[in-house]
Design a protein around this motif. Sequence first.
Motif, mmCIF file in Angstrom:
data_model
loop_
_atom_site.group_PDB
_atom_site.id
_atom_site.type_symbol
_atom_site.label_atom_id
_atom_site.label_comp_id
_atom_site.label_asym_id
_atom_site.label_seq_id
_atom_site.Cartn_x
_atom_site.Cartn_y
_atom_site.Cartn_z
ATOM 1 N N ARG A 1 -16.148 16.943 2.304
ATOM 2 C CA ARG A 1 -16.995 16.555 1.171
ATOM 3 C C ARG A 1 -18.465 16.561 1.533
ATOM 4 O O ARG A 1 -19.313 16.917 0.727
ATOM 5 C CB ARG A 1 -16.637 15.131 0.725
ATOM 6 N N VAL B 1 -4.059 7.590 9.325
ATOM 7 C CA VAL B 1 -4.733 7.492 8.032
ATOM 8 C C VAL B 1 -6.237 7.665 8.211
ATOM 9 O O VAL B 1 -6.901 8.339 7.421
ATOM 10 C CB VAL B 1 -4.435 6.115 7.382
ATOM 11 N N VAL C 1 -14.467 -3.745 -0.591
ATOM 12 C CA VAL C 1 -15.209 -4.229 0.578
ATOM 13 C C VAL C 1 -16.712 -4.053 0.359
ATOM 14 O O VAL C 1 -17.493 -4.992 0.538
ATOM 15 C CB VAL C 1 -14.787 -3.469 1.858
ATOM 16 N N LEU C 2 -17.100 -2.857 -0.054
ATOM 17 C CA LEU C 2 -18.531 -2.591 -0.189
ATOM 18 C C LEU C 2 -19.157 -3.388 -1.334
ATOM 19 O O LEU C 2 -20.280 -3.903 -1.201
ATOM 20 C CB LEU C 2 -18.768 -1.093 -0.402
ATOM 21 N N ARG D 1 -11.226 14.563 5.391
ATOM 22 C CA ARG D 1 -11.632 14.776 3.990
ATOM 23 C C ARG D 1 -13.132 14.547 3.821
ATOM 24 O O ARG D 1 -13.810 15.268 3.087
ATOM 25 C CB ARG D 1 -10.844 13.828 3.072
ATOM 26 N N LEU E 1 -7.158 4.172 -0.582
ATOM 27 C CA LEU E 1 -8.113 3.720 0.435
ATOM 28 C C LEU E 1 -9.513 3.582 -0.152
ATOM 29 O O LEU E 1 -10.275 2.686 0.217
ATOM 30 C CB LEU E 1 -7.992 4.674 1.599
ATOM 31 N N THR E 2 -9.831 4.429 -1.102
ATOM 32 C CA THR E 2 -11.144 4.364 -1.742
ATOM 33 C C THR E 2 -11.286 3.071 -2.547
ATOM 34 O O THR E 2 -12.352 2.444 -2.549
ATOM 35 C CB THR E 2 -11.349 5.582 -2.654
ATOM 36 N N GLN F 1 -14.714 2.400 5.139
ATOM 37 C CA GLN F 1 -14.204 1.029 5.132
ATOM 38 C C GLN F 1 -12.764 0.986 4.628
ATOM 39 O O GLN F 1 -11.910 0.320 5.197
ATOM 40 C CB GLN F 1 -15.083 0.127 4.251
ATOM 41 N N GLY F 2 -12.520 1.712 3.557
ATOM 42 C CA GLY F 2 -11.165 1.748 3.013
ATOM 43 C C GLY F 2 -10.192 2.349 4.007
ATOM 44 O O GLY F 2 -9.052 1.898 4.133
ATOM 45 N N GLY F 3 -10.640 3.356 4.733
ATOM 46 C CA GLY F 3 -9.786 3.973 5.738
ATOM 47 C C GLY F 3 -9.392 2.979 6.815
ATOM 48 O O GLY F 3 -8.248 2.957 7.276
ATOM 49 N N LEU F 4 -10.331 2.125 7.194
ATOM 50 C CA LEU F 4 -10.027 1.110 8.207
ATOM 51 C C LEU F 4 -9.017 0.098 7.676
ATOM 52 O O LEU F 4 -8.084 -0.301 8.380
ATOM 53 C CB LEU F 4 -11.319 0.402 8.624
ATOM 54 N N GLU G 1 -3.516 9.125 -1.042
ATOM 55 C CA GLU G 1 -3.985 8.296 0.071
ATOM 56 C C GLU G 1 -5.475 8.029 -0.057
ATOM 57 O O GLU G 1 -5.944 6.893 0.122
ATOM 58 C CB GLU G 1 -3.693 8.994 1.401
ATOM 59 N N PHE H 1 0.821 -1.208 0.000
ATOM 60 C CA PHE H 1 0.000 0.000 0.000
ATOM 61 C C PHE H 1 0.863 1.270 0.000
ATOM 62 O O PHE H 1 0.512 2.272 -0.612
ATOM 63 C CB PHE H 1 -0.927 0.019 1.215
ATOM 64 N N LEU I 1 -18.038 3.718 1.734
ATOM 65 C CA LEU I 1 -16.923 2.928 1.213
ATOM 66 C C LEU I 1 -15.584 3.526 1.609
ATOM 67 O O LEU I 1 -14.617 2.805 1.867
ATOM 68 C CB LEU I 1 -17.157 2.789 -0.271
ATOM 69 N N THR I 2 -15.538 4.833 1.713
ATOM 70 C CA THR I 2 -14.301 5.496 2.120
ATOM 71 C C THR I 2 -13.954 5.143 3.561
ATOM 72 O O THR I 2 -12.784 4.917 3.895
ATOM 73 C CB THR I 2 -14.441 7.019 1.948
ATOM 74 N N LEU J 1 -6.799 0.522 5.223
ATOM 75 C CA LEU J 1 -5.479 1.109 5.016
ATOM 76 C C LEU J 1 -4.799 1.442 6.342
ATOM 77 O O LEU J 1 -3.594 1.245 6.495
ATOM 78 C CB LEU J 1 -5.588 2.366 4.142
ATOM 79 N N ARG K 1 -7.195 11.367 8.945
ATOM 80 C CA ARG K 1 -7.121 12.206 7.736
ATOM 81 C C ARG K 1 -8.308 11.938 6.825
ATOM 82 O O ARG K 1 -8.884 12.837 6.222
ATOM 83 C CB ARG K 1 -5.810 11.931 6.989
ATOM 84 N N MET K 2 -8.684 10.667 6.731
ATOM 85 C CA MET K 2 -9.808 10.296 5.889
ATOM 86 C C MET K 2 -11.108 10.923 6.391
ATOM 87 O O MET K 2 -11.912 11.434 5.609
ATOM 88 C CB MET K 2 -9.902 8.767 5.856
ATOM 89 N N GLN L 1 -9.812 0.245 -1.925
ATOM 90 C CA GLN L 1 -10.025 -0.829 -0.950
ATOM 91 C C GLN L 1 -11.456 -0.835 -0.435
ATOM 92 O O GLN L 1 -12.104 -1.865 -0.347
ATOM 93 C CB GLN L 1 -9.058 -0.689 0.228
ATOM 94 N N GLY L 2 -11.949 0.335 -0.118
ATOM 95 C CA GLY L 2 -13.320 0.435 0.367
ATOM 96 C C GLY L 2 -14.314 -0.018 -0.681
ATOM 97 O O GLY L 2 -15.314 -0.676 -0.369
ATOM 98 N N GLY L 3 -14.028 0.308 -1.925
ATOM 99 C CA GLY L 3 -14.909 -0.126 -3.006
ATOM 100 C C GLY L 3 -14.978 -1.637 -3.093
ATOM 101 O O GLY L 3 -16.052 -2.213 -3.312
#
Lengths: 185, 185
Positions: B182, B171, A161-162, B178, A154-155, B157-160, A150, A124, B154-155, B162, B174-175, A157-159
């Motif tokens: 948004r 990480v 998972v979801l 952001r 991470l997005t 989840q991805g944050g977790l 970053e 990563f 999804l973000t 990463l 910071r996520m 990865q989240g994609g």
Amino acid sequence: MTKKPGAREDALPAIAEVFREYGYEGASLALIGARTGLGKGSLYHAFPGGKAEMAEAVLDAIGAWFEEKVYAPLRDDPDPRAAIRLMLSETDAYFRSGRRACLVGAFALTEGRDGFADRIAGYFRDWREALAQALIRAGRPAAEADSLAEDAVLTIQGGLVLARALDDPAVFGRMLGRLDMRLVS
Amino acid sequence: MTKKPGAREDALPAIAEVFREYGYEGASLALIGARTGLGKGSLYHAFPGGKAEMAEAVLDAIGAWFEEKVYAPLRDDPDPRAAIRLMLSETDAYFRSGRRACLVGAFALTEGRDGFADRIAGYFRDWREALAQALIRAGRPAAEADSLAEDAVLTIQGGLVLARALDDPAVFGRMLGRLDMRLVS
DNA sequence: GCTTGTCTGTACCGATCGGTACAAACAGCG
DNA sequence: CGCTGTTTGTACCGATCGGTACAGACAAGC
């Protein structure tokens, strides 16, 4: 003294798929044997270290694939925007548009121990840094590039998972679309 | 005829933590027994269905917690922007600023079988829909709200993933920052 | 042919898996 | 105190876990 052919390399994709679907703990040697068509004898001959060595080999192979197909272009391609677009399309292809799980992500969530942690972190970290470099080369300020990179890694990865959780691969495609807008507007 | 107290509920948090750290396959009854302080007898008395019932109970408890603390405010709070901010802060607290893994996400990546899939899908679907509703109430167009909500879920989840992969909880923070920009600009 | 070393299928190992049986220990109630 | 039903620890079950031992099958060099 017969030479050892690429038996090890031949088995790797099938092994990777088993780890992907069942996780490290869930991937039993019986399952791996069935999917590779190899008996325990062959398996332990190719991977004397057993299951752990198989996992390491799989992680290394994945890392090498991404390094060659994604990270290197992000760092070196004279057209950074094209490299980012390539990253998105290669990612889409690699994860079969969200139908395939990310082995590295799955390992990251469960494992804590082992030497896997280094490889996982490296995978990563390399991705994030190569992408940040491409963004900088594309004209973004450094701080913004770091944040954007970053977020992108991470997005993705989240994609994954979801998409898997909802059993809806379209989630992955929509996510890549949004990423394309954010990264190469 | 003594009554059955909340022994089941008392054990749930510890069981959840074991599943979180080791995944469904990796969470052995020996481990669960050790962490809960309960023997097999007590465990199977409280959860006659065994490990599967424990997992279902844990997933239900998590779902109920998010429903109450996060989804309901997103749907009903007269101030949708406050509800979204609450979602972000509750999420930060729940996942201990990225130090805690998401059990539902971990299950989603490995499991395919079982009745878990429905609960897992429901958990994320409810989250996505409640957030979309809040965004609409906050004045966003419906299509934008849907896209933004899916991206946010999804973000996280991805944050977790990463944060755990890089072993760097920052990480996650910071996520969330952001996301705050948004969602509630 | 024989030798030599690489492969591979099979039997087996102790450990642990999830789960069951059951008898003691226990609490409430009379 | 007994009686009744719940809660628990312990022993045990067959199945499977990852891993080892090893005897044959095999291919290359002489």
